[in-house]
Design an enzyme around this catalytic site. Structure first.
Site, PDB file in Angstrom:
ATOM      1  N   ASP A 174       0.846  -1.195   0.000  1.00 23.50           N
ATOM      2  CA  ASP A 174       0.000   0.000   0.000  1.00 23.50           C
ATOM      3  C   ASP A 174       0.880   1.243   0.000  1.00 23.50           C
ATOM      4  OD1 ASP A 174      -2.665   1.051   0.077  1.00 23.50           O
ATOM      5  OD2 ASP A 174      -2.305   1.640   2.154  1.00 23.50           O
ATOM      6  N   GLU A 203       1.009  -0.661  -5.194  1.00 17.90           N
ATOM      7  CA  GLU A 203      -0.160   0.230  -5.228  1.00 17.90           C
ATOM      8  C   GLU A 203       0.363   1.612  -5.591  1.00 17.90           C
ATOM      9  OE1 GLU A 203      -2.078   3.311  -4.482  1.00 17.90           O
ATOM     10  OE2 GLU A 203      -1.692   2.808  -2.386  1.00 17.90           O
ATOM     11  N   ASP A 254     -11.612   1.093  -1.203  1.00 21.13           N
ATOM     12  CA  ASP A 254     -11.884   2.498  -0.886  1.00 21.13           C
ATOM     13  C   ASP A 254     -12.899   3.135  -1.829  1.00 21.13           C
ATOM     14  OD1 ASP A 254     -10.240   2.750   1.356  1.00 21.13           O
ATOM     15  OD2 ASP A 254      -8.476   3.232   0.162  1.00 21.13           O
TER      16      ASP A 254
END
Length: 469
Positions: A254, A301, A354
């Protein structure tokens, strides 16, 4: 480009966190789920971090960068059956440092009514040897229970992972780049973080102001002491990745851009406005990890505003990046999320945890935006006339399936055609997130048949035999 991460074939995966299984746990639902994925021809199951949340339910702020969340697991195997086995002794030998610190942290936290470690008595806050040894001696049984519980979770997970492999399914985990301040990692190794003499962060993490937020985002995690990390040949990072690779076939990092440069905010600043970029030795870190592990089974990511330096770092180590179809609907032809710009070494999502669901996202658009989005999908070369049904989920799924991306990832909510009520997380909010679960009654036979047919049509369907090659 063919890599060990995305093999020379087209694949499809499903994004579903274990808490979204009907039971919210990795019990019988998880085994049934793997059977379902195998029947569909799905070859990757992606989930969010499996750590123990610090407060609330968010898996992105956990008490340890290593420990698994016991709440995800069904009743553990009795300790007497496992704890003196060769498997336990081998696991303990390779994880002793972090798991002993984790056990101490959890027991001390319980002793001091859940207070943040910086509020503990100075002897424990500073890990003074004699008081810590006395506490350990007085709480041996409880500390041992924490350690055995972690092994029980790991052992169960390995059984589930082995079953996934038999079914031709790779497990894709998720690793937040930063760790929580109130964590066993920061308490046990304060020297690895930028803290002052009182153990408080001098700077914290976040992202700068952009068109989403005029003040940016102040996450509040402590920054790493990269100079010391590098001097130790990134020992902590190597251990962290080793344990993740022991649990997953692939790991998503991430906020990958934080391995090239990190937004550094003075701890006294209430917002991210006063932050500045700090260079990070991510190249050296990845080189060290590659030397230790060989090909790195990592997914970067790389969403948001990404610089050429970040892209170069990702490409140097042949790491797949990410694209999200929901981000494709603007007027910029070079938008990397548009299907014609997606390259093979990419994981292409309809949306992430998200994002709103496809149905919820589309319903939030104005009529003019809806019409424009449908036109863009219908007129691109990815869809044939018979696929132009006008149904947004069918159009979006067909678009990602027919892209060049080596791996397509679908949130399970999008497969089921659910609305905003099934959204997993709304960034920047606290209430109502991380709660969604599906019910087996929502999984209709015609929905599964349609998905299976699409996977077969777009050559993303894989049998167990093919997926194990």
């Amino acid at each position: 480009m063919t890599t060990a991460i995305l093999p020379n074939r087209l694949e499809a995966g499903i994004l579903l966190h274990p808490t979204s299984l009907p039971s919210g746990q990795l019990g019988t639902d998880a085994w049934r789920w793997l059977d379902q994925l195998a029947e569909l021809g799905i070859s990757v199951w992606q989930m969010l971090p499996l750590g123990l949340p610090l407060n609330g339910l968010s898996p992105y702020q956990c008490v340890s960068a290593f420990a698994l969340n016991p709440a995800l697991f069904p009743n553990p195997i009795p300790e007497a059956e496992l704890s003196q086995t060769p498997a336990y002794r081998h696991w303990y030998q390779h994880n002793q440092d972090w798991v002993e610190n984790f056990a101490l942290f959890m027991e001390l936290k319980a002793q001091f009514n859940g207070a943040e470690w910086s509020q503990w008595p100075v002897a424990f806050r500073q890990r003074q040897p004699e008081p810590l040894a006395a506490f350990t001696a007085a709480h041996t049984e409880a500390l041992t229970a924490h350690i055995h519980q972690q092994f029980d979770c790991w052992h169960y997970w390995q059984q589930l992972r082995a079953y996934a492999k038999q079914r031709g399914i790779r497990l894709l985990g998720d690793m937040p780049i930063f760790v929580a301040y109130d964590s066993a990692d920061v308490w046990a190794h304060p020297e690895l973080f930028l803290l002052d003499s009182e153990g408080q962060p001098t700077v914290v993490t976040g992202v700068p102001p952009d068109y989403f937020s005029a003040t940016g985002q102040r996450w509040g995690n402590p920054h790493y002491n990269w100079s010391l990390m590098q001097a130790t040949q990134f020992a902590w990072w190597r251990e962290r990745l080793r344990y993740h690779f022991d649990c997953f076939d692939l790991v998503r990092i991430d906020h990958f851009r934080g391995l090239e440069a990190a937004w550094t905010i003075p701890a006294t600043s209430p917002t991210a406005i006063e932050g500045y970029w700090t260079q990070v030795p991510g190249d050296e870190l990845l080189a060290c990890l590659q030397a230790a592990c060989g090909d790195l089974p990592l997914v970067a990511e790389d969403l948001g505003i990404i610089t050429t330096e970040v892209t170069a770092l990702r490409k140097k180590y042949h790491l797949p990046g990410m694209s999200v179809l929901q981000f494709a609907f603007d007027h910029f032809l070079d938008n990397p999320h548009k299907p014609w710009n997606v390259v093979e070494n990419t994981v292409y999502y309809t949306g992430t945890h998200d994002n709103d669901t496809l149905v919820g996202w589309f319903q939030s658009l104005s009529p003019e935006q809806q019409a424009w989005s449908l036109d863009l999908l219908k007129q691109n070369s990815f869809l044939s006339t018979e696929q132009n049904t006008g149904k947004i989920t069918d159009l979006m799924l067909a678009t990602v399936f027919q892209s060049a991306a080596g791996l397509v990832m679908l949130p399970w909510q999008d497969v089921l055609g659910l609305g905003s009520e099934a959204r997993m997380n709304v960034p920047g909010t606290i209430e109502g997130n991380w709660h969604w679960r599906f019910d087996w009654h929502q999984v209709q036979a015609d929905t599964l048949a349609r998905l299976k047919a699409q996977l077969q049509h777009y050559q993303r369907y894989h049998t167990t035999t093919v997926a194990n090659q």
